[in-house]
Design a protein around this motif. Structure first.
Motif, PDB file in Angstrom:
ATOM      1  N   SER A   1       0.742  -1.310   0.256  1.00  0.00           N
ATOM      2  CA  SER A   1       0.035  -0.335   0.110  1.00  0.00           C
ATOM      3  C   SER A   1       0.780   1.000  -0.356  1.00  0.00           C
ATOM      4  CB  SER A   1      -0.962  -0.084   1.297  1.00  0.00           C
ATOM      5  OG  SER A   1      -0.248   0.514   2.303  1.00  0.00           O
ATOM      6  N   ASN A   2       0.059   2.116   0.011  1.00  0.00           N
ATOM      7  CA  ASN A   2       1.270   3.680  -0.333  1.00  0.00           C
ATOM      8  C   ASN A   2       1.655   4.122   0.960  1.00  0.00           C
ATOM      9  OD1 ASN A   2       0.284   3.941  -2.830  1.00  0.00           O
ATOM     10  ND2 ASN A   2      -1.870   5.020  -2.562  1.00  0.00           N
ATOM     11  N   SER A   3       0.656   3.141   2.120  1.00  0.00           N
ATOM     12  CA  SER A   3       0.968   3.416   3.315  1.00  0.00           C
ATOM     13  C   SER A   3       1.996   3.126   3.698  1.00  0.00           C
ATOM     14  CB  SER A   3       0.359   2.740   4.340  1.00  0.00           C
ATOM     15  OG  SER A   3       0.093   1.637   4.175  1.00  0.00           O
ATOM     16  N   GLN A   4       2.709   2.097   3.160  1.00  0.00           N
ATOM     17  CA  GLN A   4       3.854   1.632   3.270  1.00  0.00           C
ATOM     18  C   GLN A   4       5.775   2.296   2.466  1.00  0.00           C
ATOM     19  OE1 GLN A   4       3.060  -2.837   2.269  1.00  0.00           O
ATOM     20  NE2 GLN A   4       5.307  -2.926   4.036  1.00  0.00           N
TER      21      GLN A   4
ATOM     22  N   GLU B   1       8.106   5.007   9.892  1.00  0.00           N
ATOM     23  CA  GLU B   1       7.771   4.413   8.673  1.00  0.00           C
ATOM     24  C   GLU B   1       7.312   2.411   9.351  1.00  0.00           C
ATOM     25  OE1 GLU B   1      10.461   2.816   5.203  1.00  0.00           O
ATOM     26  OE2 GLU B   1      10.905   4.917   6.642  1.00  0.00           O
ATOM     27  N   ALA B   2       8.101   1.985  10.059  1.00  0.00           N
ATOM     28  CA  ALA B   2       8.246   0.343  10.863  1.00  0.00           C
ATOM     29  C   ALA B   2       7.177   0.057  11.247  1.00  0.00           C
ATOM     30  CB  ALA B   2       9.363   0.095  11.444  1.00  0.00           C
ATOM     31  N   VAL B   3       6.254   0.732  11.830  1.00  0.00           N
ATOM     32  CA  VAL B   3       4.851   0.507  12.157  1.00  0.00           C
ATOM     33  C   VAL B   3       3.720   0.494  11.303  1.00  0.00           C
ATOM     34  CG1 VAL B   3       3.198   1.399  13.647  1.00  0.00           C
ATOM     35  CG2 VAL B   3       5.413   1.450  14.636  1.00  0.00           C
ATOM     36  N   GLU B   4       4.280   1.430  10.132  1.00  0.00           N
ATOM     37  CA  GLU B   4       3.305   1.591   9.254  1.00  0.00           C
ATOM     38  C   GLU B   4       3.424   0.736   8.782  1.00  0.00           C
ATOM     39  OE1 GLU B   4       0.309   3.383   8.826  1.00  0.00           O
ATOM     40  OE2 GLU B   4       1.012   4.604  10.161  1.00  0.00           O
ATOM     41  N   ALA B   5       4.222  -0.285   7.914  1.00  0.00           N
ATOM     42  CA  ALA B   5       4.380  -1.093   7.158  1.00  0.00           C
ATOM     43  C   ALA B   5       3.897  -2.408   8.163  1.00  0.00           C
ATOM     44  CB  ALA B   5       6.050  -1.964   7.148  1.00  0.00           C
ATOM     45  N   CYS B   6       3.967  -2.394   9.308  1.00  0.00           N
ATOM     46  CA  CYS B   6       3.313  -3.844  10.067  1.00  0.00           C
ATOM     47  C   CYS B   6       2.509  -3.843  10.434  1.00  0.00           C
ATOM     48  CB  CYS B   6       4.477  -3.488  11.180  1.00  0.00           C
ATOM     49  SG  CYS B   6       5.878  -3.881  12.133  1.00  0.00           S
ATOM     50  N   ARG B   7       1.576  -2.813  10.258  1.00  0.00           N
ATOM     51  CA  ARG B   7       0.466  -2.256  10.015  1.00  0.00           C
ATOM     52  C   ARG B   7      -0.572  -3.416   8.740  1.00  0.00           C
ATOM     53  NH1 ARG B   7      -0.532   3.340  13.016  1.00  0.00           N
ATOM     54  NH2 ARG B   7      -0.634   2.976  15.778  1.00  0.00           N
ATOM     55  N   PHE B   8       0.022  -2.505   7.683  1.00  0.00           N
ATOM     56  CA  PHE B   8      -0.225  -3.591   6.539  1.00  0.00           C
ATOM     57  C   PHE B   8      -0.232  -4.464   6.777  1.00  0.00           C
ATOM     58  CE2 PHE B   8       0.588  -4.122   2.042  1.00  0.00           C
ATOM     59  CZ  PHE B   8      -0.452  -3.718   1.927  1.00  0.00           C
ATOM     60  N   GLY B   9       0.997  -5.521   6.843  1.00  0.00           N
ATOM     61  CA  GLY B   9       1.008  -6.734   7.081  1.00  0.00           C
ATOM     62  C   GLY B   9       0.314  -7.404   7.965  1.00  0.00           C
ATOM     63  N   LEU B  10      -0.299  -6.834   9.356  1.00  0.00           N
ATOM     64  CA  LEU B  10      -1.403  -7.568  10.698  1.00  0.00           C
ATOM     65  C   LEU B  10      -2.861  -7.214   9.671  1.00  0.00           C
ATOM     66  CD1 LEU B  10      -0.382  -5.514  13.545  1.00  0.00           C
ATOM     67  CD2 LEU B  10       0.148  -7.954  12.731  1.00  0.00           C
ATOM     68  N   GLN B  11      -3.391  -6.222   8.559  1.00  0.00           N
ATOM     69  CA  GLN B  11      -4.346  -5.747   8.101  1.00  0.00           C
ATOM     70  C   GLN B  11      -4.415  -7.599   6.861  1.00  0.00           C
ATOM     71  OE1 GLN B  11      -4.682  -2.001   6.665  1.00  0.00           O
ATOM     72  NE2 GLN B  11      -4.661  -1.183   8.817  1.00  0.00           N
ATOM     73  N   GLU B  12      -3.338  -7.080   6.081  1.00  0.00           N
ATOM     74  CA  GLU B  12      -3.593  -8.913   5.350  1.00  0.00           C
ATOM     75  C   GLU B  12      -3.585  -9.772   5.794  1.00  0.00           C
ATOM     76  OE1 GLU B  12       0.448  -8.276   3.158  1.00  0.00           O
ATOM     77  OE2 GLU B  12      -0.418  -6.648   1.392  1.00  0.00           O
ATOM     78  N   SER B  13      -2.358 -10.297   6.878  1.00  0.00           N
ATOM     79  CA  SER B  13      -2.786 -11.317   7.592  1.00  0.00           C
ATOM     80  C   SER B  13      -4.254 -11.708   8.100  1.00  0.00           C
ATOM     81  CB  SER B  13      -2.541 -11.000   8.324  1.00  0.00           C
ATOM     82  OG  SER B  13      -2.112 -12.433   9.664  1.00  0.00           O
TER      83      SER B  13
ATOM     84  N   GLU C   1      13.438  -5.388   2.910  1.00  0.00           N
ATOM     85  CA  GLU C   1      12.075  -5.224   3.415  1.00  0.00           C
ATOM     86  C   GLU C   1      12.292  -4.997   4.857  1.00  0.00           C
ATOM     87  OE1 GLU C   1      12.540  -9.419   2.544  1.00  0.00           O
ATOM     88  OE2 GLU C   1      12.898  -7.742   1.736  1.00  0.00           O
ATOM     89  N   SER C   2      13.149  -5.378   5.852  1.00  0.00           N
ATOM     90  CA  SER C   2      13.076  -5.805   6.673  1.00  0.00           C
ATOM     91  C   SER C   2      13.663  -4.419   7.832  1.00  0.00           C
ATOM     92  CB  SER C   2      13.653  -7.269   7.350  1.00  0.00           C
ATOM     93  OG  SER C   2      12.923  -8.574   6.688  1.00  0.00           O
ATOM     94  N   PHE C   3      14.397  -3.951   6.545  1.00  0.00           N
ATOM     95  CA  PHE C   3      15.297  -2.587   7.484  1.00  0.00           C
ATOM     96  C   PHE C   3      13.509  -1.107   7.041  1.00  0.00           C
ATOM     97  CE2 PHE C   3      18.795  -5.991   6.874  1.00  0.00           C
ATOM     98  CZ  PHE C   3      19.621  -5.226   7.981  1.00  0.00           C
ATOM     99  N   TYR C   4      14.334  -0.272   8.142  1.00  0.00           N
ATOM    100  CA  TYR C   4      13.336   1.272   8.050  1.00  0.00           C
ATOM    101  C   TYR C   4      14.279   1.943   8.854  1.00  0.00           C
ATOM    102  CZ  TYR C   4       9.608  -3.057   7.796  1.00  0.00           C
ATOM    103  OH  TYR C   4       8.918  -3.954   7.739  1.00  0.00           O
ATOM    104  N   LEU C   5      13.711   3.223   8.194  1.00  0.00           N
ATOM    105  CA  LEU C   5      13.995   4.374   8.336  1.00  0.00           C
ATOM    106  C   LEU C   5      14.321   4.940   9.772  1.00  0.00           C
ATOM    107  CD1 LEU C   5      16.693   6.452   7.418  1.00  0.00           C
ATOM    108  CD2 LEU C   5      15.038   7.602   6.415  1.00  0.00           C
TER     109      LEU C   5
END
Length: 541
Positions: free
Chosen positions: A2-5, A515-527, A507-511
């Motif tokens: 998603s764009n959030s990532q 940003e990392a939390v947004e990526a994890c939330r997207f993963g949780l939604q997909e799960s 893809e496991s590295f975040y600035l």
């Protein structure tokens, strides 16, 4: 995805630097943190600059209106607690040693510990001279009174500055007119007029003497350096200025080289003389030049006059200087703020007072190093939570308002990851995960993403990298994904060279944490979506 990532800024996976560049950077930060060679760049006369650098007198003297091996890094091991204990213990020892002059004793111990000094004072009590004690108390009261005036009215600083010289002059006149030596008051005695002769002709480099000389020189040099730097830092704290251990080493070395050619004793930074100098109001290196000129004129012209100086007057001057260096209030503050710092302070204090200055320093520095090793072996970790109505993430124990994010555990590591703390860090992280499950009262692990903020990790070794890989494998078995947030340059270089980045994926590295939390939330939604896609069948009864 998603764009959030998506993010404008990405983690930098630049190619690692070469060995030469890395070694140069580390050596510079370790040995040359003040970048001393910057002043030589684009310099038309670098030789002049170099001479001024190694002999500072040629730099500051005309404008007055170390580093060969850079071993001054040892100064960093002298903590504030060590200096407080060292200076207070040394001041007490020196005060007690002055009782020899106050009571007019002729026999005395050469040891410096409290027990030996007090034993000597009372062992030779039959040598006590009441006349000497009375004169000493008078001088001591006068000197303390001038210090009191200085504190009450800083404009009268000159009274305290000239008080030691007045004490010497008045004491000398009194001893001369009253024939004090006939009444139990000891005087300096006969002084030969003239300065030390040259001794360069007596230098001996024969092989049978050289090994012993080198051994004695190295030992005395190290001890003199440690004590001298400790004393220098002690007085630097009073005036809030920075000391350079490397320049101190060069100063000691140059003084002793020149002194060895002119029949001088081993030169260090004597505590008692430094205290007298400080209390007289001296603040710059120019005071040493003035002192040297006055001493030379005294030896050449006035030496016989000072032969009548009472030893009790000199003892009173030194004791007055020492009284102001006993920092009992600072020791009490250390006790209130940090008990371990207080223990380091007391190790230096009791080591100096009851054993020796060298042992006291070594005991205190040893405790300080032990504490540093404990910090390395047991580094601090904390759980981060989101501050309300912001993108800030802070320690939830320090900021109770910070809230955790369901399914995501954010931990901050704040120290280098070495072989000494790898096992502890792994066990501590797993405990954080177990504690998180206990907090949610879940039968299954509710943590699906672990984010490690390693922005405070300055370096990592191979054991640390392998530990992170083991941690990742353990987490994957439990269905937990691991992310790395904000790795520093040196850490990232080692992770690239060890192929850690390739194994865990870029893809496991975040600035940033956000940003990392947004990526994890997207993963949780997909799960959750993928779980809902499976049909649910009724259970047969």
């Amino acid at each position: 995805m998603s764009n959030s990532q998506e993010s404008v800024h990405r983690v930098n996976f630049a190619p690692p630097r070469g060995f030469a560049a890395t070694f140069k950077s580390h050596a510079k930060e370790t040995l040359f943190p003040d970048d001393p060679f910057k002043q030589f760049k684009n310099e038309e006369r670098p030789i002049k600059k170099a001479v001024q650098y190694f002999f500072p007198i040629f730099e500051w003297l005309p404008n007055y209106s170390s580093k060969l091996f850079r071993l001054g890094i040892v100064v960093d091991f002298l903590s504030h607690s060590t200096i407080v204990g060292f200076i207070s213990g040394t001041a007490i020892i020196i005060c007690l040693q002055q009782l020899k002059g106050i009571f007019g004793l002729t026999d005395f111990t050469t040891k410096t510990d409290v027990i030996s000094v007090l034993h000597a004072v009372f062992e030779y009590r039959d040598e006590w001279k009441w006349e000497s004690a009375v004169v000493g108390l008078i001088f001591l009261a006068f000197l303390l009174f001038t210090r009191y005036l200085k504190k009450r009215n800083p404009k009268l600083f000159w009274v305290s500055a000239i008080a030691p010289m007045l004490t010497v002059i008045v004491g000398g006149l009194f001893a001369y007119l009253a024939h004090a030596e006939n009444h139990g008051i000891q005087v300096v005695g006969h002084l030969n007029r003239g300065i030390n002769p040259l001794s360069i002709k007596d230098l001996n480099f024969e092989s049978e003497y050289l090994p012993v000389t080198l051994k004695a020189g190295i030992i005395t040099g190290i001890l003199a350096l440690a004590e001298g730097i400790a004393i220098g830092r002690s007085f630097a704290i009073f005036e809030n200025y920075q000391t350079d251990g490397n320049k101190e080493m060069i100063a000691f070395g140059m003084m002793n080289i020149v002194g060895s050619l002119t029949s001088c004793y081993l030169t260090t930074g004597p505590f008692s003389k430094s205290a007298v100098n400080y209390n007289a109001g001296c603040r710059t290196a120019m005071s040493n030049i003035v002192m040297a000129i006055c001493m030379m004129l005294t030896l050449l012209l006035l030496a016989p006059l000072f032969s009548y100086t009472p030893l009790v007057a000199l003892s009173a001057i030194i004791m007055t200087a020492m009284f102001g260096l006993i920092e009992y209030e600072e020791a009490y503050r250390l006790f209130k703020v940090d008990k371990f710092d207080f223990c380091i302070c007391m190790a230096a204090f009791f080591g100096v007072t009851f054993i020796s200055m060298d042992i006291g320093l070594m005991m205190s520095i040893g405790l300080a190093i032990l504490r540093a090793l404990l910090y390395v072996a047991r580094p601090a970790t904390c759980k981060l939570g989101n501050m309300p109505d912001s993108s800030l993430y802070r320690d939830i124990q320090q900021y109770p308002a910070a809230t955790g994010i369901p399914g995501i555990l954010i931990l901050k590591l704040g120290s280098p990851i070495y072989f000494a703390n790898c096992s502890y860090l792994k066990e501590r992280i797993m405990r954080w995960i177990r504690d998180e499950a206990d907090i949610t009262h879940a039968k299954v692990n509710e943590v699906e993403h672990l984010l490690l903020d390693i922005g405070g990790v300055s370096t990592i070794d191979m054991t640390g990298i392998e530990t992170l890989l083991e941690l990742r494998r353990s987490l994957e078995v439990n269905g937990i994904k691991m992310g790395i947030v904000n790795p520093r340059r040196e850490v990232m270089e080692k992770m690239i060279l060890s192929e850690f980045v390739d194994k865990v994926g870029r893809e496991s590295f975040y600035l940033s944490i956000d940003e990392a939390v947004e990526a994890c939330r997207f993963g949780l939604q997909e799960s959750k979506v993928s779980k809902n896609d499976f049909p649910v069948y009724p259970t047969e009864v």
